[in-house]
Write an enzyme that holds these catalytic residues in place. Structure first.
Site, short mmCIF file in Angstrom:
data_model
loop_
_atom_site.label_atom_id
_atom_site.label_comp_id
_atom_site.label_asym_id
_atom_site.label_seq_id
_atom_site.Cartn_x
_atom_site.Cartn_y
_atom_site.Cartn_z
CE LYS A 23 5.31 -1.76 -8.70
NZ LYS A 23 5.35 -1.89 -7.23
CB SER A 24 7.16 -8.20 -10.10
OG SER A 24 6.62 -7.48 -8.90
NE ARG A 28 10.82 -10.61 -7.75
CZ ARG A 28 10.00 -10.30 -7.04
NH1 ARG A 28 9.85 -8.95 -7.32
NH2 ARG A 28 9.46 -10.85 -6.07
CB SER A 165 3.94 -13.36 0.33
OG SER A 165 4.71 -12.33 0.48
CD GLN A 167 6.00 -7.90 -1.51
OE1 GLN A 167 5.87 -6.84 0.11
NE2 GLN A 167 5.80 -6.30 -1.93
CG ASP A 312 0.30 -6.31 -7.47
OD1 ASP A 312 -0.39 -6.41 -6.18
OD2 ASP A 312 1.46 -6.71 -7.67
CE LYS A 339 -0.73 -7.51 -2.00
NZ LYS A 339 0.34 -7.90 -1.84
NE ARG A 343 -3.96 -1.86 -3.65
CZ ARG A 343 -2.43 -1.65 -3.73
NH1 ARG A 343 -2.10 -3.38 -4.15
NH2 ARG A 343 -2.03 -1.10 -4.21
#
Ligand code: S3P
Length: 426
Positions: A23-24, A28, A165, A167, A312, A339, A343
């Site tokens: 996914k990451s 990108r 992070s 992100q 994750d 998240k 979580r």
């Protein structure tokens, strides 16, 4: 498909070649193609809600996207203002990275998302971007989406982040590429480094020295990306746990990224006693290969370092904790609270409902291994919570509700689950 009953699994031996693409890296790939001159070619792009939303945003920003079902070709003549609200769906990665990318683009942009994303904190990127001259705003003084961005000139920066992070780091690297001088970004622990690896591969001048990344502004457009997205280790990890908790089982997870910032959960499972081996078969932008996981009795461990490398996977790892001998402890993991769900509480409440002794603290929890019991678990709209408890169901049976969220990251999850055990959709 609103809920599912999962049946206890028999011992299994399975090679999985169709784990969801990363996914990451997929997010990108779509975004970074907008920084290149020429056509980027992406194969094995994750065709799930989160990443298809990013691809759609890239189209709305004026890129030409040609998709023959196998290769996605993206060419861009610069970011164009869009008449659409840019919909990131459920994806924090999408929203935060687009903030960095758009903060220096000419025009006005609005980023929004679903009810869950509109509750998640964005100040971690908007505050830093504002500090260097970006014109970003949103509800709660720029913390909550919808966010509005008016592209502006950005000042060079030396920024020391308090959180590890990827992100935040990626948003700032994207901003730095168009700032008015050389920038540096430091973080307390190294977070996943796909942005640095991919942009460097495209010719950006980015150097990493320990926990500091130095970025020179782009003098010209970058070279196009040519990438086959590897399988996502956080998706693969559900089946690693399935094998690790089912006596007599083993699984081969094929074509996964073996980037060290992404496979820490496998290392943790190994420390618990699972029999795991890795085989590197390729290295483009980052190492890629196969991971074999074989059942072996598990024992409790402490997880407190490099948390961002397994953040994750902690929900799925917690299912392994519940099946281990002894107590496992998670510390320094406050990030779990922001998240797709909180979580810490969704994992703790879920395990308690399954008869497991759990203690919750502000930045983690402890789990006393025991006998998992069938229960009904609600996902709270969080894909990883849904999938983790479906895997728990392979041990003891389980009813899991609110499953639509699985489509955000792993649309073929159930096809693979059904190779291992019986599921009944209700
Ligand atoms: C991601 C970074 C991580 C991770 C998320 C994807 C990324 O978030 O949890 O699923 O692609 O950069 P943080 O950067 O907030 O830790």
């Amino acid at each position: 498909m609103s809920s599912v009953k999962v049946t206890k699994a028999s011992p299994f031996s399975l090679a999985i070649s169709d784990i969801a693409p990363d996914k990451s890296i997929s997010h990108r790939s779509a975004m970074f193609a907008m920084l290149a001159e020429g056509t980027s070619e992406i194969t094995n792009f994750l065709r799930a809600e989160d990443t298809l939303n990013s691809l759609n945003i890239v189209k709305n920003l004026g890129a030409t996207v040609v998709d023959d079902g196998i290769t996605i070709k993206i060419s861009s003549e610069g970011i164009k203002e869009s008449s659409e609200i840019l919909d990131c769906g459920n994806s924090g990665t999408g929203m935060r990275l687009f903030c960095g990318l758009l903060s220096s683009a000419e025009g006005h942009f609005v980023l929004s998302g679903d009810e869950y994303l509109r509750r998640r904190p964005m100040k971690r990127v908007t505050a830093q971007l504002r500090d260097i001259g970006a014109k970003v705003d949103g509800r709660n003084n720029g913390d909550l989406a919808p966010l509005s961005i008016r592209g502006a000139s950005l000042r060079a920066f030396d920024y020391k982040s308090k959180i590890a992070s990827a992100q935040v780091k990626s948003a700032m690297i994207l901003a730095a590429l168009r700032a008015d001088g050389e920038c540096s970004y430091s973080e307390p622990e190294l977070s996943r480094d796909h942005t640095e690896r991919m942009l460097k591969g495209m010719g950006a001048e980015i150097e990493t020295d320990g926990l500091t990344t130095r970025i020179k502004p782009m003098k010209k457009l970058l070279s196009p990306l040519k990438i086959r997205v590897p399988a996502d280790p956080s998706s693969a990890f559900f089946f690693a746990v399935a094998a690790a908790i089912t006596p007599g089982s083993d699984v081969l997870l094929e074509g996964v990224t073996l980037n060290p910032t992404r496979i820490e959960a496998f290392m943790a499972l190994e420390r618990m006693g699972a029999d795991i081996c890795y085989e590197t078969i390729d290295n483009k932008y980052e190492p890629i290969g196969n991971i074999r996981v074989k059942y072996s009795p598990l024992k409790g461990i402490v997880v407190e370092d490099n948390i961002s490398w397994l953040i994750d996977e902690l929900p799925a790892l917690s299912i392994a904790f519940a099946c281990a001998d002894g107590v496992s402890v998670v510390k320094n993991a406050e990030e779990l609270r922001v998240k797709e769900s909180d979580r810490i509480s969704t994992v703790v409440n879920g395990l308690r409902a399954c008869g497991i002794e759990v203690d919750e603290v502000h930045d983690g929890y402890s789990v006393k291994g025991g006998e998992l019991k069938a229960s009904t678990i609600e996902s709270h709209g969080d894909h990883r919570i849904a999938m983790s408890f479906i895997i728990a169901g392979m041990k003891c049976g389980m009813h899991v509700t609110d499953l639509e969220c699985i489509n955000t990251s792993f649309p073929n999850f159930f096809e693979i689950v059904q190779k291992i055990t019986k599921v009944e959709f209700l």
